[in-house]
Design a protein around this motif. Structure first.
Motif, PDB file in Angstrom:
ATOM      1  N   ASP A   1       0.767  -1.168  -0.020  1.00  0.00           N
ATOM      2  CA  ASP A   1      -0.147  -0.127   0.069  1.00  0.00           C
ATOM      3  C   ASP A   1       0.947   1.289  -0.029  1.00  0.00           C
ATOM      4  N   ASP A   2       0.322   2.251   0.282  1.00  0.00           N
ATOM      5  CA  ASP A   2       0.824   3.553   0.066  1.00  0.00           C
ATOM      6  C   ASP A   2       2.167   3.813   1.175  1.00  0.00           C
ATOM      7  N   GLU A   3       1.919   2.920   2.518  1.00  0.00           N
ATOM      8  CA  GLU A   3       3.243   3.065   3.421  1.00  0.00           C
ATOM      9  C   GLU A   3       3.827   1.900   3.300  1.00  0.00           C
ATOM     10  N   GLN A   4       3.492   0.592   3.269  1.00  0.00           N
ATOM     11  CA  GLN A   4       4.134  -0.420   3.140  1.00  0.00           C
ATOM     12  C   GLN A   4       4.465  -0.652   1.751  1.00  0.00           C
ATOM     13  N   VAL A   5       5.543  -0.475   1.158  1.00  0.00           N
ATOM     14  CA  VAL A   5       5.485  -0.286  -0.344  1.00  0.00           C
ATOM     15  C   VAL A   5       6.371  -1.708  -0.569  1.00  0.00           C
ATOM     16  N   LEU A   6       6.872  -2.564   0.400  1.00  0.00           N
ATOM     17  CA  LEU A   6       7.606  -3.753   0.037  1.00  0.00           C
ATOM     18  C   LEU A   6       6.989  -4.990   1.079  1.00  0.00           C
ATOM     19  N   SER A   7       6.473  -5.921   0.348  1.00  0.00           N
ATOM     20  CA  SER A   7       6.240  -7.242   0.980  1.00  0.00           C
ATOM     21  C   SER A   7       6.524  -8.348   0.147  1.00  0.00           C
ATOM     22  N   ALA A   8       7.695  -9.051   0.381  1.00  0.00           N
ATOM     23  CA  ALA A   8       8.014 -10.192  -0.341  1.00  0.00           C
ATOM     24  C   ALA A   8       8.570 -11.361   0.548  1.00  0.00           C
ATOM     25  N   SER A   9       8.249 -12.304  -0.121  1.00  0.00           N
ATOM     26  CA  SER A   9       8.572 -13.756   0.584  1.00  0.00           C
ATOM     27  C   SER A   9       9.563 -14.217  -0.081  1.00  0.00           C
ATOM     28  N   PHE A  10      10.503 -14.893   0.607  1.00  0.00           N
ATOM     29  CA  PHE A  10      11.804 -15.556  -0.062  1.00  0.00           C
ATOM     30  C   PHE A  10      11.901 -17.008   0.386  1.00  0.00           C
ATOM     31  N   LEU A  11      11.955 -18.075  -0.276  1.00  0.00           N
ATOM     32  CA  LEU A  11      12.212 -19.211  -0.117  1.00  0.00           C
ATOM     33  C   LEU A  11      13.559 -19.664  -0.276  1.00  0.00           C
ATOM     34  N   LEU A  12      14.122 -19.945   1.166  1.00  0.00           N
ATOM     35  CA  LEU A  12      15.693 -19.921   1.314  1.00  0.00           C
ATOM     36  C   LEU A  12      15.989 -21.420   1.513  1.00  0.00           C
ATOM     37  N   ARG A  13      17.138 -21.943   1.117  1.00  0.00           N
ATOM     38  CA  ARG A  13      17.902 -22.928   1.844  1.00  0.00           C
ATOM     39  C   ARG A  13      18.239 -22.628   2.990  1.00  0.00           C
ATOM     40  N   SER A  14      18.069 -23.649   4.084  1.00  0.00           N
ATOM     41  CA  SER A  14      18.112 -23.246   5.549  1.00  0.00           C
ATOM     42  C   SER A  14      19.664 -22.604   5.844  1.00  0.00           C
ATOM     43  N   ALA A  15      20.731 -23.255   5.093  1.00  0.00           N
ATOM     44  CA  ALA A  15      21.960 -22.936   5.150  1.00  0.00           C
ATOM     45  C   ALA A  15      22.163 -21.629   4.686  1.00  0.00           C
ATOM     46  N   ASP A  16      21.618 -20.988   3.780  1.00  0.00           N
ATOM     47  CA  ASP A  16      21.706 -19.584   3.458  1.00  0.00           C
ATOM     48  C   ASP A  16      20.886 -18.756   4.065  1.00  0.00           C
ATOM     49  N   GLU A  17      20.201 -18.839   5.379  1.00  0.00           N
ATOM     50  CA  GLU A  17      19.490 -17.901   6.096  1.00  0.00           C
ATOM     51  C   GLU A  17      20.437 -16.760   6.653  1.00  0.00           C
TER      52      GLU A  17
END
Length: 261
Positions: free
Chosen positions: A203-219
């Motif tokens: 929305d106008d205030e929260q301009v970024l919301s993204a989910s990332f699937l990661l290998r556990s070792a890369d966290e």
């Protein structure tokens, strides 16, 4: 599994057999996992239904299903126990199946699809990155934007209410535009570190919301990258990370319907 629903026990005719109780479904795992010890929603014990190399973690559905904090936490606790043992396809809160036989039949018919989904999240976690506009970021923007600078000078020379409103609206629009551009740059820099990326609603205030699937070792590496981005763009965008989470954004428990259905 059905869509989220609130159930009430149906009435029965005199002498009729009791209707099968609906099941609350937490998630799907490969067969062989241990039954979670955490109490489920409404305090119900959790059990496992096994079919075709898959397990469904379930409990009796409560007569009334509401998103109370204790039940949301119970749902999450069951998923955490399952995720600690291996891949899991998490269901969101309030997913029900009408009967045990219906759920077993679905596991049987969708086994290939569900197994492929489990393979896709094996060894992975989900992290969500959000970015909100930093409202105080406008002085540098005015200096760099010719139109804003001209409008600010004009307002300073002939100050009045309408001119101030126009300047405020133009600055707010410019701040949001710059924050959105910065959000796109952040995702572009983080996405190569992930297996998959899914954009969420903004929305106008929260301009970024993204989910990332990661290998556990890369966290750890991913968190370091987010921290570096937060330092670089902190005057425009405030970043936050939530997780690790069950891979809600990267699973589809049901296969796509064939074309024409």
């Amino acid at each position: 599994m059905t869509a989220p629903a609130t159930t009430t026990a149906p009435g029965s005719a005199p002498g009729a057999a009791p209707a099968p109780k609906a099941l609350y479904v937490y998630g799907i795992t490969p067969a062989g996992v241990r039954t979670p010890r955490a109490a489920g929603v409404d305090g119900a014990p959790v059990r496992l239904l096994t079919e075709s190399g898959l397990c469904a973690a379930v409990s009796a559905a409560p007569p009334r299903l509401r998103p109370r904090r204790r039940d949301l936490l119970a749902h999450q606790a069951v998923l955490d126990e399952l995720a600690a043992q291996g891949p899991v396809l998490p269901m969101r809160f309030a997913v029900l199946s009408p009967r045990t036989d219906a759920l077993l039949s679905q596991l049987r018919s969708d086994a290939a699809h569900l197994t492929a989904q489990l393979d896709g999240v094996r060894g992975c976690v989900e992290l969500n990155v959000k970015g909100t506009v930093v409202p105080g970021h406008f002085a540098d923007l005015v200096r760099r934007d010719d139109k804003l600078r001209t409008l600010a000078l004009r307002t300073r020379r002939r100050p009045d209410y309408e001119a101030n409103v126009r300047l405020g609206e133009a600055i707010a629009l410019g701040v949001r535009r710059e924050a959105r551009r910065t959000a796109r740059e952040v995702v572009d820099r983080l996405a190569p570190l992930a297996v998959r990326t899914v954009q969420g609603a903004t929305d106008d205030e929260q301009v970024l919301s993204a989910s990332f699937l990661l290998r556990s070792a890369d966290e750890p590496r991913f968190r370091e990258a987010v921290a570096a981005q937060a330092r670089d763009c902190g005057d425009r965008l405030a970043l936050s990370v939530t997780g690790p989470l069950p891979c809600y954004s990267f699973v589809d428990p049901r296969p796509a319907a064939p074309a024409g259905r």
